[in-house]
Write an enzyme that holds these catalytic residues in place. Sequence first.
Site, PDB file in Angstrom:
ATOM      1  N   SER A 110     -11.481  -0.987  -0.598  1.00  0.00           N
ATOM      2  CA  SER A 110     -10.180  -1.055   0.078  1.00  0.00           C
ATOM      3  C   SER A 110     -10.342  -1.467   1.531  1.00  0.00           C
ATOM      4  O   SER A 110      -9.419  -2.029   2.127  1.00  0.00           O
ATOM      5  CB  SER A 110      -9.475   0.304   0.034  1.00  0.00           C
ATOM      6  OG  SER A 110      -8.774   0.479  -1.159  1.00  0.00           O
TER       7      SER A 110
ATOM      8  N   ASP B 298       0.845  -1.196   0.000  1.00  0.00           N
ATOM      9  CA  ASP B 298       0.000   0.000   0.000  1.00  0.00           C
ATOM     10  C   ASP B 298       0.879   1.243   0.000  1.00  0.00           C
ATOM     11  O   ASP B 298       2.016   1.194  -0.491  1.00  0.00           O
ATOM     12  CB  ASP B 298      -0.936  -0.035   1.220  1.00  0.00           C
ATOM     13  CG  ASP B 298      -2.323   0.522   0.897  1.00  0.00           C
ATOM     14  OD1 ASP B 298      -2.425   1.744   0.693  1.00  0.00           O
ATOM     15  OD2 ASP B 298      -3.279  -0.260   0.860  1.00  0.00           O
TER      16      ASP B 298
ATOM     17  N   ASP C 172      -2.131   2.908  17.727  1.00  0.00           N
ATOM     18  CA  ASP C 172      -2.943   1.713  17.524  1.00  0.00           C
ATOM     19  C   ASP C 172      -2.246   0.635  16.695  1.00  0.00           C
ATOM     20  O   ASP C 172      -2.747  -0.480  16.589  1.00  0.00           O
ATOM     21  CB  ASP C 172      -4.262   2.083  16.831  1.00  0.00           C
ATOM     22  CG  ASP C 172      -5.403   2.232  17.828  1.00  0.00           C
ATOM     23  OD1 ASP C 172      -5.570   1.315  18.644  1.00  0.00           O
ATOM     24  OD2 ASP C 172      -6.091   3.255  17.800  1.00  0.00           O
TER      25      ASP C 172
ATOM     26  N   ALA D 260      -7.814  -8.585  -8.284  1.00  0.00           N
ATOM     27  CA  ALA D 260      -8.967  -9.307  -7.741  1.00  0.00           C
ATOM     28  C   ALA D 260      -9.607 -10.225  -8.776  1.00  0.00           C
ATOM     29  O   ALA D 260     -10.210 -11.240  -8.424  1.00  0.00           O
ATOM     30  CB  ALA D 260     -10.001  -8.308  -7.216  1.00  0.00           C
TER      31      ALA D 260
ATOM     32  N   ILE E 241     -11.389   9.623  22.106  1.00  0.00           N
ATOM     33  CA  ILE E 241     -11.690   8.342  21.468  1.00  0.00           C
ATOM     34  C   ILE E 241     -10.970   7.231  22.232  1.00  0.00           C
ATOM     35  O   ILE E 241      -9.768   7.313  22.473  1.00  0.00           O
ATOM     36  CB  ILE E 241     -11.252   8.346  20.000  1.00  0.00           C
ATOM     37  CG1 ILE E 241     -11.952   9.470  19.230  1.00  0.00           C
ATOM     38  CG2 ILE E 241     -11.536   7.005  19.339  1.00  0.00           C
ATOM     39  CD1 ILE E 241     -13.452   9.389  19.264  1.00  0.00           C
TER      40      ILE E 241
ATOM     41  N   HIS F 259      -3.785   6.189   3.353  1.00  0.00           N
ATOM     42  CA  HIS F 259      -4.545   5.051   2.843  1.00  0.00           C
ATOM     43  C   HIS F 259      -4.043   3.763   3.487  1.00  0.00           C
ATOM     44  O   HIS F 259      -4.801   3.029   4.107  1.00  0.00           O
ATOM     45  CB  HIS F 259      -4.436   4.963   1.320  1.00  0.00           C
ATOM     46  CG  HIS F 259      -5.304   3.897   0.723  1.00  0.00           C
ATOM     47  ND1 HIS F 259      -4.886   2.607   0.521  1.00  0.00           N
ATOM     48  CD2 HIS F 259      -6.591   3.940   0.304  1.00  0.00           C
ATOM     49  CE1 HIS F 259      -5.867   1.895  -0.004  1.00  0.00           C
ATOM     50  NE2 HIS F 259      -6.921   2.677  -0.158  1.00  0.00           N
TER      51      HIS F 259
ATOM     52  N   TYR G 248      -8.163 -12.140 -10.912  1.00  0.00           N
ATOM     53  CA  TYR G 248      -7.459 -13.408 -11.100  1.00  0.00           C
ATOM     54  C   TYR G 248      -8.125 -14.490 -10.248  1.00  0.00           C
ATOM     55  O   TYR G 248      -8.494 -14.251  -9.090  1.00  0.00           O
ATOM     56  CB  TYR G 248      -5.993 -13.275 -10.716  1.00  0.00           C
ATOM     57  CG  TYR G 248      -5.205 -12.334 -11.592  1.00  0.00           C
ATOM     58  CD1 TYR G 248      -5.296 -12.400 -12.981  1.00  0.00           C
ATOM     59  CD2 TYR G 248      -4.364 -11.374 -11.033  1.00  0.00           C
ATOM     60  CE1 TYR G 248      -4.569 -11.536 -13.788  1.00  0.00           C
ATOM     61  CE2 TYR G 248      -3.634 -10.505 -11.837  1.00  0.00           C
ATOM     62  CZ  TYR G 248      -3.742 -10.589 -13.214  1.00  0.00           C
ATOM     63  OH  TYR G 248      -3.021  -9.739 -14.008  1.00  0.00           O
TER      64      TYR G 248
END
Length: 757
Positions: free
Chosen positions: A358, A155, A163, A306, A219, A198, A308
């Site tokens: 994704s 990526d 995290d 994907a 959070i 990303h 394949y």
Amino acid sequence: MMFRYYGGNDMKNGTFLKLKKKTLLLAICLTGCWSMNYAPDVSAKQSTDVMISYKNEEGKTDILKNVSKVEKVLEQVGMVRATVNEQQIAKLKNNNNIEFINNSLTKMKIADDTSEKSNRSIPTFTSYWNLNYVKAPYFWRNGYLGKGVKVAMIDTGINNVPDLKNVVKRISFVKDNPKTKTIDESDVWDRGNYGEGHGTSVAAVIGAQIGGKTFNTSISDIIGVAPNVRLYSLKYADGTKDGTVGEIITAINWSIKYKMDIINISSSVYEDDAGLKKAIDKAVKAGIIIVASAGNEGSNKPTYPARYNNVVAVSSIGKDKKISKFSNTGTSIDFAAPGDYIPTINSKGEFFYATGTSYAAPHVTGLLALLKEKYPYSSVTELLQKLKTNALDLGIKGKDSKYGYGLAQLPKLYNSVLKDLNDVQITKVKDHQATITYTVSDPSSFKKVIMIINGTKTISTKKSSSYTLKNLDDNKSYKVLLKYVDKNGDSSIGVEKNFRTKEDITPPMEIQKLSKSKLKINSVKISWVNPKDFDFNLTEIYVNDEFVDATDLESYTLKHLKPNKEYEITLITSDLSGNGSNGVSIKIHTPPAKIIAKPVISPVSTSSNSLSGTAAPNSSIEVKKGSKLIASGTANQKGHFKLTIPFQALDTKLSITAADSVGNKSEPTLVNIKQSKITAQPIVQTVTTNTKYLRGNAEPNSKVYVYRNNSLLASDKVEPNGGFSLYIKNQPQKTVLTVIVKNSLGVKSKPYKITVK
């Protein structure tokens, strides 16, 4: 997070915007966010960055010798990334050891991306709808969180955020752009989606750790499907600059070399790419599971990889368990997973919601990591079958083009403890082997036995009563843990046994069928058959009782022998402990030396493409320019020969020798190339309707002209090596082309006509 991309949809403030379709040659998409510029023609005259696939070691060697620059040798996928020119491409394309040549620089352009941030606290653990849909918490409660499973993330990189402390290694395959002064694109950090990231957000869906903190103090936590996986960040694109298929192939090559368990590719290629397909095939053959996003065009055809059939393709669903409007679908879809409004973190470690296939793909990657931990001795096929069997069917009954087998979910776990193997005994212990015997308590559920040797090597067998360990070291202690595995993939705690092999004092068996061939005045080739004995290591070669070499091959050429002399060659087999056999011998007598007459050569000029003369009957003729062999052949029974040679430049010096069958060689005859009064016709390669460059050979430093119906198509100077390449575009079938050569004195050749096939 949803990326805007050419030819697809975009989510901005929750609304999908239609973008105008643009023609694409090829694209690699981060959730469909990359668009491809037209790739340059790999036959272009300038140097080109290509991926060259070889079939064997000979092909690899040919590549390394015939490219301008080697960028990377990718051993695991059988390719070389290199810079080449048009002549090198033409030569390699005609090589039977080369599989294909592909452009590496498939350009991509990142488009706009919009995602929705949130400062709200995550209400309760049960509100993780996406995790509950795939039943990840159920495995957590049973102690399975993906521990020890190696997941490669190909990526835009994974940032160092609280995290994601389970990132084991970060590697970048991206080159720095020297035009940018404020950033180094080749570093390992995630700058995708205009800095929002990303790779980091996709990685968090796979493996954000329980108990981690986002940088938002309000959070509490973000949790991935498999919080204890070992993540490997393989950066193939920076997000601020173009990425290439070449970088993805390089990342796959790395993944094979370092034995990754799973690869996640939340990226897309819009057209089939031979290099990518080969790399995928190599990874799958190595036992790696590859999971890829289906793409976000809303199309009925998933993007590559994907599409394949050996890649796990994942489409996206929303909280309503219906296919997402943006998700690609098609017959190659294997599973659906949550991909709409998924809680994750951005590159800064801040909580936000992300949308796109994704984010569907990493759910399945995480599930497979959990299954891999729970069922470590199951095959890839068996793990995937568990997902298929337990998927929640959402569409028409059975596998369909929207959801595949359905929403990917984990299977139910059984708490029963399996009984271990009974009556485990170590018998017949020798220097390099030992036999283990055992009985199975429940033959009806028996699948296989797993043996872990000294905590490192794992052996699997379906034999239900005994197994012989071979190729062991002598005089060494071994600890073997034997586990019973049932048909569900569950394994027992295991029975441990210890033993020590005996000292090796016996040699391996002798070689067989020792023979000689190609006997010459100074060399001979010997061949034999090595023993099949597992104790065999090497064959040692002695000449007249002097050690020469050791090899595990079955032939060897002895050099630097003397003429007219007897030699005794002995081959002794040896093992790793140093034990040697008595040896097998063969005697040879080298032929005597004798004088071979120098060949007599007919005059050779700049217009000659052959060389003729006389020499000793049946002798072998070699023609060299400097140290380079340019032609070879054999004189006939009367001593006459004629060899084809490349056109040579004025005053070039050639050396011609003759040799008999046993290696006696004449002194060289030296020939100086004279200026011809005529100009020879060129030698032209076949031209078809697909030919863009007319290639051939002519007198060095002359000029070549190509005409069609008296109109000049192209002209250029012949290279010093006699080669030429003229761009003629694609010509219609049956077109007649006329090729004329004019030498340095202005003398023209006879016209050479060639018809386009």
